[in-house]
Design an enzyme around this catalytic site. Structure first.
Site, PDB file in Angstrom:
ATOM      1  N   ASP A   1      -6.137  11.857  15.960  1.00 38.93           N
ATOM      2  CA  ASP A   1      -5.638  11.884  17.328  1.00 38.93           C
ATOM      3  C   ASP A   1      -6.774  11.699  18.332  1.00 38.93           C
ATOM      4  OD1 ASP A   1      -3.678  12.046  19.322  1.00 38.93           O
ATOM      5  OD2 ASP A   1      -3.990  14.184  19.597  1.00 38.93           O
ATOM      6  N   TYR A   2      -7.666  10.764  18.053  1.00 35.20           N
ATOM      7  CA  TYR A   2      -8.780  10.473  18.951  1.00 35.20           C
ATOM      8  C   TYR A   2      -8.402   9.407  19.977  1.00 35.20           C
ATOM      9  CZ  TYR A   2     -12.276  13.203  16.376  1.00 35.20           C
ATOM     10  OH  TYR A   2     -13.012  14.220  15.820  1.00 35.20           O
TER      11      TYR A   2
END
Length: 657
Positions: free
Chosen positions: A335-336
């Site tokens: 989830d970057y």
């Protein structure tokens, strides 16, 4: 002692898959028009009429009436309370308010998390008009009611007395975009359906959730570039991350951008743009910070390359075609998503003038490229990263990831962060035991099903958040606030997930990733007392010399808070919201847990002034001049990621009259 309610491409530029690379030479007519009326990257006058102050996202003001010599004399000029606030204890969901006060048309405009718009007198805060969207107060895609405010547009030559030559745009969680006359607050009847555009009509999977308009559109010329937010961590197959360009006057759709191929959209989703964008009107480019595909922490449904996801992508403003794109995380399973608009800057490196772009990231990386071409300013290297531990079925890991060499990473992710001895002793070794049970082989260690999971430093809440980087074009100094937060991720097979799922807090806890073989849990590494298990500082403010990429200075920012007490400022605070810089040699920022607003010296980092606001200022400040007086405005709305403390205050400062 921090009660975070957090417990609570490829390296080469790439054209859009399936499309031809657009012509690089403009036609003669367009070219002469551009040379006849160039649009400067930095406006000649003081402008704060958008989310980041200016389209370049520099958050810079040329005003210097308030400066390092007199900032200590700042007083509260006025404050305004909207009444739109909830702590979630009653029937109304909690509010999260991160709006930038927009100064335009000699008026301060704000949009609230209960979906009302206020127009205020810039000198007194007196209300000029208000508009109520009467929007649903249901938390359709978020755990809280949320808004980052309004956008402003005006015609090139506004006709006096004509309505909607100047427009305020405001979106809602249920995907309605309102267009209001900036002078009166009345709906612009010529825009979409009587002044309201239902963006959800373009949703390819409306049964999942609406395309929530929590971030104001990016206004470029006569276009609104519109992204949207959705539900994180919930679905494997989700609405696709379309970006829409619509006509500012009529609301008509002009072009769309898709980060995912049609085939991929049948198995995945999102890769959307949920934060603000930047633009260079002279180059004719708009720059998109693109998020990660779904599901966020398992990628077995998307093992092929998805080069436009988790990227900065430059589009032709007129056509929406990709001019260049740089992917910052390959096969993103952390989830970057790129969560901040890139900051555009002209810098001098080794005697060469470079039209640059800096992209801040959750990883604490600052990538710097040429904004015309996407090519490196300083080398960005593909380095080997850890593979999986063999316990996650169907996953395929990228063997390398991009690492910037200059500037150096804001955080040291090469080894586990050091345990905070105070927190470990207070919890009788709980932190040490947790560290022993967390897998970590450096940055990009993949999620696992084993033990307590994978240590993530930083992860979803760490690094740089959506406030982004500020830039002083005179000294060529970049300023960024960064949080130091340790989290840990664990994957659960579907059967185990159903057994252990205890629900989620605000961007933490358990999430199902429905349709994937694994649910997940994301937690902050706290002991049973709520103390961080890792050493302070928990947040810093960093200044960089952009002629070299070197750090000029860094210092803890803000103060953490527990049980009503402020901790030492040397410990710093996690931060949400960004800084603003001025020609007076100042940095203004809120962002910290202690709900204070501060001014620092741009040159030295010395703290020069502070004041107490109603709640944490999780928004970007604005700087404006009205009738010869300079003002600095903050929205103190709070965010339950930091702590359970919310507000409805607009607070504005100036020098004594």
């Amino acid at each position: 002692m921090v009660p975070f309610t957090l417990s609570t491409l490829l390296l080469a530029p790439l054209p859009l898959l399936g499309q031809e690379t657009p012509d690089t030479e403009p036609d003669t007519e367009d070219s002469s028009a551009m040379s006849a009326a160039p649009i400067p990257l930095v406006p000649e006058g003081a402008v704060w009429d958008s989310f980041h102050g200016q389209l370049n996202a520099q958050k810079y003001s040329p005003l210097d009436q308030i400066n390092v010599d007199n900032v200590g004399e700042l007083v509260k000029a006025w404050e305004f309370h909207t009444g739109d606030v909830s702590d979630g204890s009653g029937d109304t969901a909690p509010t999260v308010w991160s709006a930038t006060p927009v100064f335009a048309n000699d008026t301060v405009y704000i949009g609230t998390p209960m979906y009302r718009v206020f127009a205020l007198d810039p000198a007194t805060g007196e209300e000029r008009w208000r508009f109520d969207t009467n929007s649903s107060q249901e938390t359709l895609t978020q755990p809280a009611l949320k808004s980052r405010g309004v956008a402003y547009w005006e015609a090139d030559d506004p006709v006096d007395g004509s309505v909607c030559e100047k427009i305020i745009y405001f979106g809602t969680m249920d995907a309605q975009l309102f267009a209001l006359d900036a002078d009166s607050g009345e709906l612009c009847e010529g825009f979409a359906d009587g002044g309201v555009l239902n963006v959800n009509e373009w949703n390819n999977m409306p049964e999942n959730w609406p395309l929530s308009l929590l971030q104001p559109p990016t206004v470029v010329g006569d276009r609104l570039i519109l992204g949207w937010a959705g539900k994180d961590w919930e679905e494997s197959i989700a609405p696709a991350g379309t970006v829409f360009s619509i006509n500012a006057r009529t609301g008509e759709l002009e072009w769309t951008f898709e980060a995912l191929t049609q085939e991929m959209r049948e198995r995945s989703g999102t890769a959307n743009v949920w934060t603000h964008m930047a633009a260079d009107e002279e180059l004719g480019l708009v720059y998109l910070p693109v998020a990660s595909p779904s599901p966020n922490f398992w990628g077995g449904n998307r093992t092929e390359e998805v080069p436009l996801a988790t990227s900065t992508t430059a589009l032709d403003i007129d056509t929406g075609e990709v001019v260049w794109s740089r992917q910052w995380v390959h096969h993103d399973i952390w989830d970057y998503d790129i969560n901040a608009a890139p900051t555009l800057m002209d810098i001098t490196v080794d005697g060469e003038e470079i039209p640059a772009l800096m992209q801040a990231t959750k990883m604490g990386f600052l990538f710097v490229v040429n904004r015309e071409t996407g090519e490196d300013v300083w080398p960005i290297e593909e380095r080997e990263v850890p593979g999986g531990d063999g316990n996650v079925e169907g996953e395929v890991y990228s063997p390398t990831q991009p690492f910037p060499t200059v500037p150096a990473p804001l955080l040291d992710q090469s080894e586990k962060p050091k345990i905070w001895k105070l927190a470990d002793m207070a919890s009788f070794g709980q932190c040490s035991a947790l560290w022993d049970d967390l897998w970590y082989k450096g940055m990009y260690t993949p999620p696992t099903t084993q033990g307590e999971g994978t240590l993530a430093y930083p992860d979803s809440a760490g690094g740089v958040q959506w406030g982004g980087v500020a830039f002083d074009p005179v000294s060529q100094t970049a300023v960024v606030n960064t949080s130091h937060i340790v989290q840990y991720i664990k994957l659960f097979n579907r059967e185990d997930f159903e057994e252990y799922d205890t629900g989620s807090g605000y961007e933490s806890g358990y999430s199902p990733q429905e349709g994937a073989p694994y649910g997940m849990r994301l937690e902050v590494a706290l002991n049973w007392l709520g103390m961080p298990c890792w050493e302070p500082p928990f947040g810093e403010l960093v200044a960089l010399d952009m002629t070299t990429g070197d750090v000029k200075w860094r210092r803890p920012v803000g103060a953490s808070q527990q049980f009503g007490f402020f901790m030492p400022e040397s410990w710093g605070s996690p931060t949400i919201g960004g800084p603003a810089v001025t020609a007076g040699g100042l940095i203004f920022i809120g962002a910290s847990m202690d709900a204070k607003v501060r001014a620092y010296s741009l040159e030295t980092g010395e703290q020069l002034w502070k004041d107490q606001a109603q709640a944490p200022v999780v928004s970007n400040p604005s700087v404006y001049e009205y009738q010869g007086r300079q003002y600095v405005a903050f929205v103190a709305g709070g965010n339950t990621i930091l702590k359970d403390h919310v507000g409805d205050q607009v607070v504005v400062y100036a020098l004594p009259e």
